[in-house]
Structure formats: C-alpha cells, structure tokens
Scaffold this active site. Structure first.
Site, PDB file in Angstrom:
ATOM      1  N   GLY A   1      17.458   1.444   3.545  1.00 27.93           N
ATOM      2  CA  GLY A   1      18.094   2.086   4.686  1.00 27.93           C
ATOM      3  C   GLY A   1      17.201   3.155   5.305  1.00 27.93           C
ATOM      4  O   GLY A   1      17.177   3.340   6.522  1.00 27.93           O
ATOM      5  N   THR A   2      16.473   3.873   4.475  1.00 27.61           N
ATOM      6  CA  THR A   2      15.611   4.948   4.974  1.00 27.61           C
ATOM      7  C   THR A   2      14.587   4.394   5.955  1.00 27.61           C
ATOM      8  O   THR A   2      14.404   4.926   7.059  1.00 27.61           O
ATOM      9  CB  THR A   2      14.890   5.631   3.785  1.00 27.61           C
ATOM     10  OG1 THR A   2      15.879   6.181   2.917  1.00 27.61           O
ATOM     11  CG2 THR A   2      13.941   6.719   4.253  1.00 27.61           C
TER      12      THR A   2
ATOM     13  N   HIS B   1      21.169  -1.726  -2.161  1.00 25.65           N
ATOM     14  CA  HIS B   1      21.655  -1.182  -3.436  1.00 25.65           C
ATOM     15  C   HIS B   1      22.981  -0.456  -3.342  1.00 25.65           C
ATOM     16  O   HIS B   1      23.559  -0.084  -4.364  1.00 25.65           O
ATOM     17  CB  HIS B   1      20.587  -0.312  -4.108  1.00 25.65           C
ATOM     18  CG  HIS B   1      20.307   1.007  -3.454  1.00 25.65           C
ATOM     19  ND1 HIS B   1      20.688   2.194  -4.022  1.00 25.65           N
ATOM     20  CD2 HIS B   1      19.658   1.318  -2.319  1.00 25.65           C
ATOM     21  CE1 HIS B   1      20.271   3.195  -3.246  1.00 25.65           C
ATOM     22  NE2 HIS B   1      19.636   2.678  -2.205  1.00 25.65           N
TER      23      HIS B   1
ATOM     24  N   CYS C   1      19.034  17.648  -2.791  1.00 23.29           N
ATOM     25  CA  CYS C   1      18.546  18.365  -3.965  1.00 23.29           C
ATOM     26  C   CYS C   1      17.036  18.304  -3.891  1.00 23.29           C
ATOM     27  O   CYS C   1      16.448  17.248  -4.052  1.00 23.29           O
ATOM     28  CB  CYS C   1      19.064  17.680  -5.216  1.00 23.29           C
ATOM     29  SG  CYS C   1      18.485  18.440  -6.717  1.00 23.29           S
TER      30      CYS C   1
HETATM   31  N1  PLP Z   1      21.732   6.005   5.061  1.00 23.22           N
HETATM   32  C1  PLP Z   1      22.816   6.304   4.342  1.00 23.22           C
HETATM   33  C2  PLP Z   1      24.113   6.567   5.048  1.00 23.22           C
HETATM   34  C3  PLP Z   1      22.749   6.364   2.956  1.00 23.22           C
HETATM   35  O1  PLP Z   1      23.838   6.671   2.245  1.00 23.22           O
HETATM   36  C4  PLP Z   1      21.511   6.102   2.328  1.00 23.22           C
HETATM   37  C5  PLP Z   1      21.367   6.220   0.858  1.00 23.22           C
HETATM   38  O2  PLP Z   1      21.487   7.289   0.307  1.00 23.22           O
HETATM   39  C6  PLP Z   1      20.406   5.769   3.121  1.00 23.22           C
HETATM   40  C7  PLP Z   1      20.552   5.733   4.482  1.00 23.22           C
HETATM   41  C8  PLP Z   1      19.079   5.448   2.518  1.00 23.22           C
HETATM   42  O3  PLP Z   1      19.072   4.141   2.016  1.00 23.22           O
HETATM   43  P1  PLP Z   1      17.952   3.688   0.965  1.00 23.22           P
HETATM   44  O4  PLP Z   1      18.273   4.364  -0.325  1.00 23.22           O
HETATM   45  O5  PLP Z   1      18.069   2.208   0.905  1.00 23.22           O
HETATM   46  O6  PLP Z   1      16.630   4.108   1.532  1.00 23.22           O
END
Ligand code: PLP
Length: 381
Positions: free
Chosen positions: A71-72, A201, A324
């Site tokens: 997601g990042t 995940h 954190c």
């Molecule tokens: N966006 C949201 C809303 C999330 O909850 C997360 C995970 O913490 C991410 C993006 C990031 O996803 P990833 O861990 O696959 O990079």
C-alpha cells in the site's frame, strides 16, 4: 483458550490458507515473467491469472491492476506520479488530514519540491467536508487523495462523491483502500475513482505486495525506473508467488465479506459494550459509518503505551495506532486532526479484528480490560 488474542489485524492479518497454498505452488517454480521461454511464459501466466482474479474481486479491468510492493508504494506512486505528470499546469495536490503516513509524508515531500500541497480538514468524528473540497479545487489540482476507511478509527469516507467532484474539476482522484478491502463493498468501476491503493497483508495475503488500481488513460509519471514493467510505471521483476497469494487472499476476503461484516460487527459491538462499562472512555468515530473491523478508544487518565503493555502481559495484542519512531510513541496525528488534545490522543488504543478473531478473544478482553485500565490509571496518577 489460545495462548494469545491477536487484536491487531489493521497492522497485519495472519495468512489465510488459500494464500498459503497459492504461494507454495509458485515458490518452487523458476521463471521470470518477462522471459520468452516456457518457464518465463508460465510465470507470466501465473501473474496474469492473479491480475484477473484481483480485478474481478475489486471490480476493475485486469489492465488497471499495477502490482506494487504494498500500500505504501501504491500511495507514493499515485501522489508523486500525478504531481510529476501535471504540476506545470496543475500544481495543487490535496489530501485529507487523517491519511496514512504513506500519503501524508509523500504530500509533505511534494510540498518541499514546490507543490501547492493542501490538507483537507476533518471534523471531530473524522469526516471530511465535501463542500470544502469544491473550494480547494478552485485552484487547478493534479490529484486528490482520500482514505476509504481509516486505519486508526475505521471511519468510512465518501470516496465516490470525492471522485465525482474531482472529475468535474479535472483532478485525478485516489482512495487509499487498504483498510476497506474485505470490510466494505469495494467496486472500483462503480466508485468513479481514478486510482485505488490496496495491500495484501491486511486481508490475509503475504506482506510485501499490493496494487495500485489505475484507470486507463490516467497518465501518471513513473517514480522509479528500470525494465518498464507494469505499464512503464512500476519497473522490477514481478513476483508470481506474492501476487498469486494476494489474489487468493483478496478473493476469499471479498467472497466472505458480507458474512464477516455481520460476525465482526457483533464482536466489535461486544468490545464497545465492555468499553462503555468503563468510566472515562470514548469511542473515536462513534456515530458515523465505520468498518466492523476497528474500534478506537480514548481512555481518560491513561497512557496508551502503559495500557498496551498491560494488555500484552495479559495475552492481548492491541495497538496505539499511531506512529512509533525509534521506539518513542507519538500522539496519533489522526486523533489530533479530529480535535483531540495531546493527552487524549496519547491515551487511545485500537483494537482491530479480522478473519481469525473469535468470541474467545473478546472473552479474554472482557476479562482483562477493566483491570488493565484501572492499573494504567494508577500508573498515570
Ligand atoms: N494505507 C493504509 C490505510 C494502511 O493501513 C497501511 C498499512 O499500515 C498502508 C497504507 C501501508 O500498506 P503496506 O504495509 O502494504 O505498505
């Protein structure tokens, strides 16, 4: 009773059986999906079948699926790619003030590069004001990013309305759907969005893979360079085991969503009943639509870190939901943006549920939470 109760699915969820078996099949095979020989073609077939499965799970065309590392990366790719492609004519980038750091930090990095980076405020329940967006869009805007469901509170935003307003103003619309998939009906085509971030995940797939669903015709600029995979937007050798694990998990999550929403909703209500029985508590985002998977509670006169450790010792994994850095907890930016004080934001804990959560986990929480809060309050005083 299991030894521990894992109430931190919004951080990551255990692998589901379908994802494990899809991955195991692929792990022992060789082949680069870009190679022309038979092994390469087999790897390509796996990747494309996974693309089709994910597309059908989220209501998009297979060519709209761009595999990423999570997601990042998907969030980074949309925001930076939109601004890079359009900033000469459209220098504004808008995101809500309750986004995940993957959006907020990208937005801040674009501001440092000269973007007119504007944050869209939320009210005390964590909702954006759609009328305020029209005013923000009066300046030519490259892209707008609004999280579908919040990772700390579960609050659901009106992303389809945002997409419509953005389209009218000529801006590309993006939703971070990482916490929505599997918990809300996610249909990319029906949403009207230009882009949607997903992560494997959080739905029982492997860590390290995700996708940006990108409408055809949205000409993002690449943010990394290499072999030109994924419509030239995300170079790098494709990972057949990871994408097939993701597609399998997403398919299960979407197929079981309605029954899970009822089941998890009941478990979530039980948590809220326990919380209501403890003085000085407040459920954040109460009164507006939330996913059934997340409960975020502010406990007066408590340091959330103390409560987290007391629950940890009692066999419960929860989360402060906030950043954190180097082992030092910061008050939640999301709760501060919702108007909570620093003390309130530092006294808040998130319980998040998923496919492996059962009533036994909630029984354990019922048994230990009141006492843990009382002890955390003694430590606070
Ligand atoms: N966006 C949201 C809303 C999330 O909850 C997360 C995970 O913490 C991410 C993006 C990031 O996803 P990833 O861990 O696959 O990079």
């Amino acid at each position: 009773m299991p030894e521990r109760s894992y109430l931190d699915h919004a951080a990551t969820s255990p692998l589901v059986a379908a994802a494990r078996s899809a991955m195991l099949t692929e792990l022992d095979r060789v082949g680069n999906a870009s190679s022309l020989h038979a092994s390469g073609r087999a790897a390509r077939q796996t990747v494309e079948e996974a693309r089709e499965s994910l597309a059908s799970a989220v209501g998009c065309h297979p060519t709209e699926v761009l595999w990423t590392s999570g997601g990042t990366e998907a969030d980074n790719l949309f925001l930076t790619g939109a601004w890079q492609a359009r900033h000469a004519d459209r220098n504004r980038v808008i995101c809500s003030s309750v986004e995940h750091p993957a959006v907020l930090e990208t937005h801040a990095a674009l501001a440092a590069r000269g973007a007119d980076a504007v944050r869209w405020a939320v009210n005390e329940q964590g909702l954006v004001d759609l009328d305020a967006l029209d005013a923000l869009l009066e300046v030519p805007t490259a892209g707008v990013s609004l999280m579908w469901a919040n990772n700390e509170t579960g609050v659901v935003q009106a992303v389809a309305a945002m997409a419509e307003q953005s389209r009218t103003a000529g801006a590309w619309s993006h939703a971070d759907g990482v916490q929505a998939l599997g918990h809300l009906p996610v249909d990319f085509a029906a949403s009207g969005l230009d882009a949607l971030s997903l992560s494997a995940h959080k739905v029982g797939g492997p860590i390290g893979v995700g996708a940006l669903i990108l409408r055809r015709g949205v000409g993002l600029a690449p943010i990394g360079y290499g072999g030109g995979q994924e419509r030239d937007l995300r170079s790098g050798t494709l990972a057949p085991a990871l994408v097939s694990g993701f597609a399998a998990a997403a398919t299960v999550a979407v197929q079981s969503r309605e029954t899970e929403a009822v089941r998890l909703g009941e478990l979530r209500n039980r948590i809220e009943q326990i919380v209501a029985g403890i003085e000085g508590t407040r459920v954040n985002g109460a009164g507006v639509e939330r996913t059934p998977a997340i409960v975020n509670v502010t406990f007066a006169d408590v340091r959330a870190d103390d409560l987290l450790l007391l629950l940890d010792a009692a066999g419960i994994d929860a989360s402060t939901g906030s950043a954190c850095t180097a082992g030092v907890s910061q008050p939640s930016e999301v709760l501060l943006a919702m108007g909570r004080s620093e003390a309130e934001a530092s006294g808040s804990l998130r319980f998040s549920l998923g496919h492996s959560t059962t009533s036994v986990d909630i029984d354990r929480l019922t048994a230990v939470l009141p006492d843990a809060v009382a002890r955390a309050r003694t430590a606070f005083a």
